[in-house]
Design a protein around this motif. Sequence first.
Motif, PDB file in Angstrom:
ATOM      1  N   GLN A   1      30.150  36.613  40.582  1.00  0.00           N
ATOM      2  CA  GLN A   1      30.405  35.297  40.003  1.00  0.00           C
ATOM      3  C   GLN A   1      30.813  35.420  38.542  1.00  0.00           C
ATOM      4  O   GLN A   1      31.784  34.786  38.089  1.00  0.00           O
ATOM      5  CB  GLN A   1      29.161  34.421  40.123  1.00  0.00           C
ATOM      6  N   GLU A   2      30.073  36.246  37.817  1.00  0.00           N
ATOM      7  CA  GLU A   2      30.356  36.393  36.387  1.00  0.00           C
ATOM      8  C   GLU A   2      31.739  36.989  36.145  1.00  0.00           C
ATOM      9  O   GLU A   2      32.488  36.509  35.279  1.00  0.00           O
ATOM     10  CB  GLU A   2      29.284  37.277  35.751  1.00  0.00           C
ATOM     11  N   GLN A   3      32.092  38.010  36.918  1.00  0.00           N
ATOM     12  CA  GLN A   3      33.405  38.634  36.738  1.00  0.00           C
ATOM     13  C   GLN A   3      34.527  37.658  37.085  1.00  0.00           C
ATOM     14  O   GLN A   3      35.553  37.607  36.399  1.00  0.00           O
ATOM     15  CB  GLN A   3      33.506  39.884  37.618  1.00  0.00           C
ATOM     16  N   GLY A   4      34.346  36.872  38.143  1.00  0.00           N
ATOM     17  CA  GLY A   4      35.353  35.878  38.479  1.00  0.00           C
ATOM     18  C   GLY A   4      35.514  34.819  37.402  1.00  0.00           C
ATOM     19  O   GLY A   4      36.623  34.393  37.091  1.00  0.00           O
ATOM     20  N   LEU A   5      34.396  34.385  36.807  1.00  0.00           N
ATOM     21  CA  LEU A   5      34.452  33.379  35.750  1.00  0.00           C
ATOM     22  C   LEU A   5      35.103  33.915  34.491  1.00  0.00           C
ATOM     23  O   LEU A   5      35.857  33.206  33.811  1.00  0.00           O
ATOM     24  CB  LEU A   5      33.036  32.880  35.447  1.00  0.00           C
ATOM     25  N   ILE A   6      34.822  35.174  34.149  1.00  0.00           N
ATOM     26  CA  ILE A   6      35.450  35.775  32.966  1.00  0.00           C
ATOM     27  C   ILE A   6      36.957  35.854  33.157  1.00  0.00           C
ATOM     28  O   ILE A   6      37.741  35.529  32.245  1.00  0.00           O
ATOM     29  CB  ILE A   6      34.856  37.170  32.698  1.00  0.00           C
ATOM     30  N   ALA A   7      37.384  36.274  34.345  1.00  0.00           N
ATOM     31  CA  ALA A   7      38.822  36.353  34.615  1.00  0.00           C
ATOM     32  C   ALA A   7      39.463  34.969  34.575  1.00  0.00           C
ATOM     33  O   ALA A   7      40.552  34.784  34.020  1.00  0.00           O
ATOM     34  CB  ALA A   7      39.044  37.009  35.973  1.00  0.00           C
TER      35      ALA A   7
END
Length: 539
Positions: free
Chosen positions: A237-243
Amino acid sequence: MGGNGKLHKWKISIYRSPSPSSSKSKHKHKEPPTEYVCPISGSLMFDPVVVSSGQTFESMCVQVCRHLGFAPLLPDGSNPDFSTVIPNLNLKSTILNWCDSSRTERPRLPDYSSVETTVRALMVSAREDDDDSKIRVSERELLKGVAENPPVLFSHAATELNHRANHFYSSSSEESVIANVQSTPLLPFTTRPMCFSPSSSTSNSSEVAAAETLNPNSISEDEEFVVKLKSLDVFEQEQGLIALRKLTRMKEEARVSLCTPRLLSALRPLLISRYDAVQTNATAALVNLSLEKANKVKIVRSGIVLPLIDVLKGGFAESQEHAAGALFSLAVEDDNRTAIGVLGALQPLLHSLRSESERRRHDSALALYHLSLVQSNRVKLVKLGAVSTLLTMVVTRIGDMAGRVMLVLCNLAACAEGRSAMLDANAVEILVGMLRGESESESTRENCVAALYSLSHGSFRFKGLAKAARMEEVLREVEKRGSDRAREKAKKMLLMLRGRDEEEGAAEEVDWEALLEGGSSRTRYRVGSSMCGANSTEF
C-alpha cells in the motif's frame, strides 16, 4: 376382476407419477428471492442495510468490509460505497414475512469471525484475479519498460515535502482576494494549498523514472495502482501511494486520467489508516488529484470528505496539513461548498486556525474563506462562534494570520447574522484600531475598510459604535493615503456619517406664538438654511 385390477394399478401409477415434480416445485418455492440474499455472504439477510452506492447488504458484512478496507466487485462491475449505512427496515420485515409464509427458518445474526473468513477469501480471490489479468494484459509491456527504465527503489523520505517551494510562503500570499492588488500574483494563493509543491526543473530524474516504471506506456491506467492500494500488505500500500503521489505531483495530465471512481474508492479507506506513512501519502496524493478542476466535484461525490474531516480532527500531524490543503482545494469549486459545510468541515477548520503548523493554519483559513462565500455556511459559522474566534486572532495576531482572517470576516459581514454578531463582539473598535496602526499590510488595511463598509449597511447601531471608536478621523486618513478601493469606500462611509449628522441636526421647531394666536400647530423644518412652511403638503 382382472380388468379392474389392471385399472386400479394404472390409477396408482398416474397418482404417483406427479409426486416427484410436486416435491421439486415445493423445493423451488423455498429458494429465497435474490433481493433477500446478501451478495457477500450468500445467505438470507438478518439485518439488511442500504449503502451509499444504493446496494443492500447484510449489516455485519458491511461492518467487516469497512474494518478490512475492502469493497467487493459486484456482478455489474462496480464496487459498493460503504461510507454511509442506512437500515432497511422494510426489507427486513418482508424477509421475515416470506420466511413465515414459506415455512423457512428465520435468518440469525451472523458470526463476525465467519463473515470475516468469507470476506478475506473474497479479498484473496479478487487479488488473484487482478494479478492474473495484469500479467495477461501487460506482461510484455512491463518487460519492455524494465529494459528501458532500470528499476528504482522508492523511498518514503524522497517526497515533495523535503523540498517545498518557497514562493508559497512569500509576502505575496498576504494579498487578499478582496483586495485584488494588481501588482501581486494571486493565482498560487487562491487555487493551491501550501502543502502542495510542484515539481521543479531540478527534479531528480530517477524519481520520474520511478513513477513511470509502474506503468511505462499509459499513465492513465489506474489498474496497477488499485491493486497495490487494495493489497493486504501495508508495505505494498505504501509503495503504491508513494508512486501515485510522485506521479500526480509531476504530471498534471495524470491527475485527471487517474482520478477514477475505482481509484478513489481504493484510496478512501487509506486516509484513515493507522499507519503514519500510509495516511500521509494518501492525503498528499489526494491533494495532488484535487488540484484539477475536473476532479473536484468527482472527489467530493466519492465520499472522501468525511475521512478527510476525520484526519483533520485526529490524524497524524503531516496528514492534518494535507487534509486542510485538500479541503481548501476542494472548496475552491462552487458546487462543493455547500456539501463540505453540511458534512461538518467548518468546526474542525476553525479549530485548525490555532494549530502550531503554519501550513495547516493558512490552508484552513483559505478553506473557510471559500466556504464562507455561501450564505448557509456563513450562518453556520456565526452559530459556531466563529466571529469571536476570528476577532481574537486579529487582536492577538496569532501566527501572522490577520490577512487571511480578514478575508473570512469580510464574508461574514456581508450577511445580517454576521453583521449582528460582529457588532456585538465590538468589531468596529477592533477594525478601527487596526487601521490606526501602521504595522498592517496594504491588503489587510483595505480588507478592514471593506469589512467596516459592510457593517455600515442596514444597522442603526453602527453610527454610535463608529463615534465611540473615533472612526471619522481614521477614515479621513485612509481617504488621503489609502489604496483606490479603500479611498472609495472610506469616502462613502464619511458621506453617510455626515449625512446622518445633518439629518439629526434638522431639529423640529414649533412656532409657539402662532400656536397661541391661531390655536393650530405650525411646524417648521430646517434643513440647512432653507425653511418649509407649516402644514405644507410638499415633502
